[in-house]
Design an enzyme around this catalytic site. Structure first.
Site, short mmCIF file in Angstrom:
data_model
loop_
_atom_site.label_atom_id
_atom_site.label_comp_id
_atom_site.label_asym_id
_atom_site.label_seq_id
_atom_site.Cartn_x
_atom_site.Cartn_y
_atom_site.Cartn_z
N ARG A 46 5.61 1.39 -4.44
CA ARG A 46 5.07 1.11 -5.78
C ARG A 46 5.87 1.85 -6.85
NH1 ARG A 46 -0.78 1.12 -3.55
NH2 ARG A 46 -0.59 3.37 -3.77
N THR A 85 0.80 -1.22 0.00
CA THR A 85 0.00 0.00 0.00
C THR A 85 0.83 1.28 0.00
OG1 THR A 85 -0.12 -0.09 2.40
CG2 THR A 85 -1.93 -1.12 1.18
N CYS A 86 2.14 1.16 0.00
CA CYS A 86 3.04 2.31 0.08
C CYS A 86 3.29 2.89 -1.32
CB CYS A 86 4.35 1.88 0.74
SG CYS A 86 5.63 3.13 0.74
N ASP A 87 2.93 4.15 -1.52
CA ASP A 87 3.14 4.80 -2.82
C ASP A 87 4.61 4.82 -3.23
OD1 ASP A 87 0.43 5.30 -3.19
OD2 ASP A 87 0.55 7.33 -2.34
#
Length: 108
Positions: A13, A8-10
């Site tokens: 990603r 979930t970490c931008d």
């Protein structure tokens, strides 16, 4: 190349996308689900020390004052999402975070 981060970490990603675009094939491990192997965590703590704990995270803000005083190794073992991300390991090479130095190292 092992990549330890959060799905979930931008930042994680973006890092994975950049690595793949550069031809790297990272083995991705979600620190919440997969954890960080104790030997890898110990080596990272030896190299990076206390900065491995992300003091700007939601997890950190939810800790009690007593918990915040605990050793980094204890905190990261108990709360893997508290680790600054990503941790990228390739043999003896290791970076923490996705700053300009990490990008230069892994993207060339």
């Amino acid at each position: 190349m092992q990549f330890y981060g959060l799905k979930t970490c931008d930042t994680c990603r973006k890092a994975v996308s950049a690595l793949r675009a550069a031809g790297q094939v990272p083995e991705i491990y979600d620190v919440r689900g997969d954890g960080v192997p104790p030997a890898v965590l110990e080596a990272a703590l030896t190299r990076f020390g206390a900065p491995m704990v992300n003091r700007r995270s939601t997890t950190w803000r939810d800790l009690s004052e007593a918990e915040r005083q605990e050793e980094a190794a204890t905190l990261l073992s108990r709360y893997p999402a508290l680790m600054k991300r990503p941790l990228i390991v390739d043999g003896d090479d290791m970076t923490l975070g996705w700053d300009a130095a990490a990008q230069a190292k892994w993207l060339g």
